[in-house]
Design an enzyme around this catalytic site. Structure first.
Site, short mmCIF file in Angstrom:
data_model
loop_
_atom_site.label_atom_id
_atom_site.label_comp_id
_atom_site.label_asym_id
_atom_site.label_seq_id
_atom_site.Cartn_x
_atom_site.Cartn_y
_atom_site.Cartn_z
N CYS A 133 4.13 21.04 -5.81
CA CYS A 133 5.30 20.53 -6.54
C CYS A 133 6.20 21.70 -6.96
O CYS A 133 5.71 22.70 -7.50
CB CYS A 133 4.78 19.79 -7.79
SG CYS A 133 6.03 19.33 -8.97
N HIS A 139 0.81 -1.22 0.00
CA HIS A 139 0.00 0.00 0.00
C HIS A 139 0.84 1.27 0.00
O HIS A 139 0.35 2.32 0.37
CB HIS A 139 -0.96 0.00 1.21
CG HIS A 139 -1.97 -1.10 1.14
ND1 HIS A 139 -2.69 -1.53 2.24
CD2 HIS A 139 -2.37 -1.90 0.12
CE1 HIS A 139 -3.49 -2.53 1.88
NE2 HIS A 139 -3.31 -2.77 0.60
C1 BV8 Z 1 -7.88 -2.36 -5.59
C2 BV8 Z 1 -4.38 3.61 2.40
C3 BV8 Z 1 -7.91 -2.87 -7.90
C4 BV8 Z 1 -3.02 3.77 2.90
C5 BV8 Z 1 -5.62 1.56 2.50
C6 BV8 Z 1 -15.95 -5.22 -2.03
C7 BV8 Z 1 -15.48 -6.46 -1.64
C8 BV8 Z 1 -14.12 -6.74 -1.67
C9 BV8 Z 1 -13.20 -5.77 -2.09
C10 BV8 Z 1 -13.68 -4.55 -2.47
C11 BV8 Z 1 -15.03 -4.26 -2.44
N1 BV8 Z 1 -15.19 -2.97 -2.85
C12 BV8 Z 1 -13.97 -2.45 -3.14
C13 BV8 Z 1 -13.04 -3.41 -2.93
C14 BV8 Z 1 -11.60 -3.27 -3.13
C15 BV8 Z 1 -10.99 -2.50 -1.97
C16 BV8 Z 1 -11.27 -3.23 -0.67
O1 BV8 Z 1 -10.64 -4.23 -0.38
N2 BV8 Z 1 -12.23 -2.71 0.10
C17 BV8 Z 1 -12.59 -3.42 1.33
C18 BV8 Z 1 -12.40 -2.50 2.53
C19 BV8 Z 1 -14.03 -3.87 1.18
N3 BV8 Z 1 -9.57 -2.52 -2.22
C20 BV8 Z 1 -9.01 -1.55 -2.96
O2 BV8 Z 1 -9.60 -0.58 -3.38
C21 BV8 Z 1 -7.55 -1.78 -3.30
N4 BV8 Z 1 -7.34 -1.55 -4.68
O3 BV8 Z 1 -8.69 -3.23 -5.33
O4 BV8 Z 1 -7.39 -2.10 -6.86
C22 BV8 Z 1 -8.94 -2.01 -8.49
C23 BV8 Z 1 -8.52 -0.79 -9.03
C24 BV8 Z 1 -9.48 0.01 -9.60
C25 BV8 Z 1 -10.83 -0.37 -9.59
C26 BV8 Z 1 -11.21 -1.59 -9.00
C27 BV8 Z 1 -10.27 -2.40 -8.43
C28 BV8 Z 1 -6.68 -0.78 -2.52
C29 BV8 Z 1 -6.59 -1.23 -1.09
C30 BV8 Z 1 -5.66 -0.28 -0.33
C31 BV8 Z 1 -6.50 0.68 0.42
N5 BV8 Z 1 -5.64 1.56 1.22
N6 BV8 Z 1 -5.04 2.55 3.15
C32 BV8 Z 1 -3.11 4.27 4.31
O5 BV8 Z 1 -3.65 5.38 4.52
O6 BV8 Z 1 -2.64 3.53 5.19
S1 BV8 Z 1 -6.34 0.28 3.33
C33 BV8 Z 1 -6.04 0.36 5.01
O7 BV8 Z 1 -6.49 -0.92 5.50
C34 BV8 Z 1 -4.55 0.39 5.37
O8 BV8 Z 1 -3.72 0.52 4.24
C35 BV8 Z 1 -4.29 -0.95 6.00
O9 BV8 Z 1 -3.08 -1.38 5.58
C36 BV8 Z 1 -5.38 -1.77 5.44
C37 BV8 Z 1 -5.67 -3.06 6.15
O10 BV8 Z 1 -5.95 -2.77 7.50
P1 BV8 Z 1 -5.16 -3.64 8.61
O11 BV8 Z 1 -3.71 -3.47 8.39
O12 BV8 Z 1 -5.70 -5.02 8.62
O13 BV8 Z 1 -5.52 -2.88 9.95
P2 BV8 Z 1 -6.86 -3.02 10.80
O14 BV8 Z 1 -6.89 -1.91 11.79
O15 BV8 Z 1 -8.01 -3.25 9.88
O16 BV8 Z 1 -6.64 -4.40 11.59
C38 BV8 Z 1 -5.61 -4.49 12.55
C39 BV8 Z 1 -5.79 -5.84 13.23
O17 BV8 Z 1 -4.73 -6.01 14.14
C40 BV8 Z 1 -7.08 -5.94 14.01
O18 BV8 Z 1 -7.71 -7.17 13.70
C41 BV8 Z 1 -6.62 -5.93 15.48
O19 BV8 Z 1 -7.40 -6.79 16.29
C42 BV8 Z 1 -5.24 -6.48 15.37
N7 BV8 Z 1 -4.30 -6.02 16.38
C43 BV8 Z 1 -4.22 -4.78 16.95
N8 BV8 Z 1 -3.19 -4.75 17.81
C44 BV8 Z 1 -2.58 -5.98 17.76
C45 BV8 Z 1 -3.30 -6.78 16.85
N9 BV8 Z 1 -2.98 -8.06 16.59
C46 BV8 Z 1 -1.90 -8.56 17.24
N10 BV8 Z 1 -1.17 -7.85 18.13
C47 BV8 Z 1 -1.47 -6.57 18.40
N11 BV8 Z 1 -0.72 -5.88 19.28
ZN ZN Z 2 4.55 18.50 -10.57
#
Ligand code: BV8
Ligand code: ZN
Length: 245
Positions: free
Chosen positions: A147, A118
């Site tokens: 820019c 990402h």
């Molecule tokens: C794409 C930006 C192709 C950067 C992020 C419907 C169904 C399925 C998929 C889709 C859908 N509609 C749309 C989609 C696709 C979409 C998607 O997946 N949506 C989901 C939400 C439904 N994906 C996209 O759009 C991707 N691109 O598909 O391109 C395409 C292109 C054009 C047209 C069509 C398709 C792009 C995905 C990237 C999105 N960008 N962020 C930023 O600002 O950071 S996503 C965001 O969530 C972050 O990047 C992060 O990395 C990501 C995942 O989150 P996690 O890392 O899992 O974090 P989270 O808080 O959720 O969970 C943490 C976990 O840790 C928890 O469970 C917690 O309990 C646990 N935890 C906490 N502390 C601890 C721990 N575990 C252990 N120890 C601890 N101490």
């Molecule tokens: Zn530029």
């Protein structure tokens, strides 16, 4: 938490290991996660912030959100989970670390072969001429900087919803998931695709898939082992168990 003898045996004999990390791996460094109780999404809505249209509609709001996150990241250190992964990389012949995190903490901890699915919050680029701008002063500027080549708006070099992942990076991650003997899924809610498809690919080809997370996810019932707990506690225990092999 006891580490299973099976996992220790699988890792000791593994030629190839693939790891997917999420925000939970950086949580113990003090970086807020997205979907947890005090997660970033509890205050903001992803669609309002992590997508291009939101940025064009309100560049200041999105830029301010990333400036806040960059400030937090500048002040934190890698935690034992990051360092345990550096140790693991040194023990496995073919090791691939795939991260959804944009905080650069794996690199700061010393991991070598990292695939940032990402992007990386420390880099920015111009939305008009795509020129990169790394030397963004971390000021509290509300307005996104422009820019210096063409005056266009700068944006963080992260993958927003609806955007393609960086050219070739996901393909490399897919290759690693498809050939690994052991797949570790660490600190991710496994809801964002295509990243969340990687453990499923590993399961498909018969890898031994282990999840370490603080809560159960959609993956938990499908993997060989779903370990509930803090990754910063469990991973060092895993390394210790491997060292006593
Ligand atoms: C794409 C930006 C192709 C950067 C992020 C419907 C169904 C399925 C998929 C889709 C859908 N509609 C749309 C989609 C696709 C979409 C998607 O997946 N949506 C989901 C939400 C439904 N994906 C996209 O759009 C991707 N691109 O598909 O391109 C395409 C292109 C054009 C047209 C069509 C398709 C792009 C995905 C990237 C999105 N960008 N962020 C930023 O600002 O950071 S996503 C965001 O969530 C972050 O990047 C992060 O990395 C990501 C995942 O989150 P996690 O890392 O899992 O974090 P989270 O808080 O959720 O969970 C943490 C976990 O840790 C928890 O469970 C917690 O309990 C646990 N935890 C906490 N502390 C601890 C721990 N575990 C252990 N120890 C601890 N101490
Ligand atoms: Zn530029």
């Amino acid at each position: 938490m006891t580490i299973s003898a099976t996992l220790i045996a699988r890792l000791s004999n593994a030629q190839s290991v693939c790891v997917l990390t999420g925000a939970g791996v950086s949580a113990e460094s003090g970086v807020p996660t997205f979907r947890g109780a005090d997660g970033l999404w509890s205050k903001f809505k992803p669609e309002e912030l992590a997508n291009f249209n939101a940025f064009i509609r309100n560049p200041a709001l999105v830029w301010e959100w990333y400036s806040y996150r960059k400030k937090v990241i500048k002040e934190v250190q890698p935690n034992p989970a990051h360092y345990a992964l550096v140790e693991l990389e040194q023990r496995i012949p073919n090791f691939t670390l795939v991260t959804q995190n944009v905080d650069g903490l794996h690199r700061r901890a010393g991991s070598k072969h990292i695939l940032e699915l990402h992007g990386n919050i420390e880099r920015s680029y111009c939305i008009d001429c795509s020129a990169f701008a790394n030397d963004i002063v971390l000021d509290e500027s509300k307005e996104p900087p422009h820019c210096k080549h063409c005056g266009g708006l700068l944006r963080p070099d992260v993958v927003w919803f609806g955007e393609m992942l960086p050219e070739g990076v996901f393909e490399q991650a897919l290759g690693a998931a498809r050939r690994c003997d052991v797949f570790l899924c660490l600190g991710t809610s496994a809801v964002v695709y295509p990243a969340a498809s990687l453990p499923l690919e590993a399961l498909e080809q018969g890898a031994y898939v282990v999840e370490i997370n603080q809560e159960y996810t959609d993956l938990s019932s499908r993997v060989q082992e779903a370990m509930l707990g803090k990754v910063g506690i469990i991973l060092p225990q895993l390394i210790q168990a491997l060292q006593h092999q």
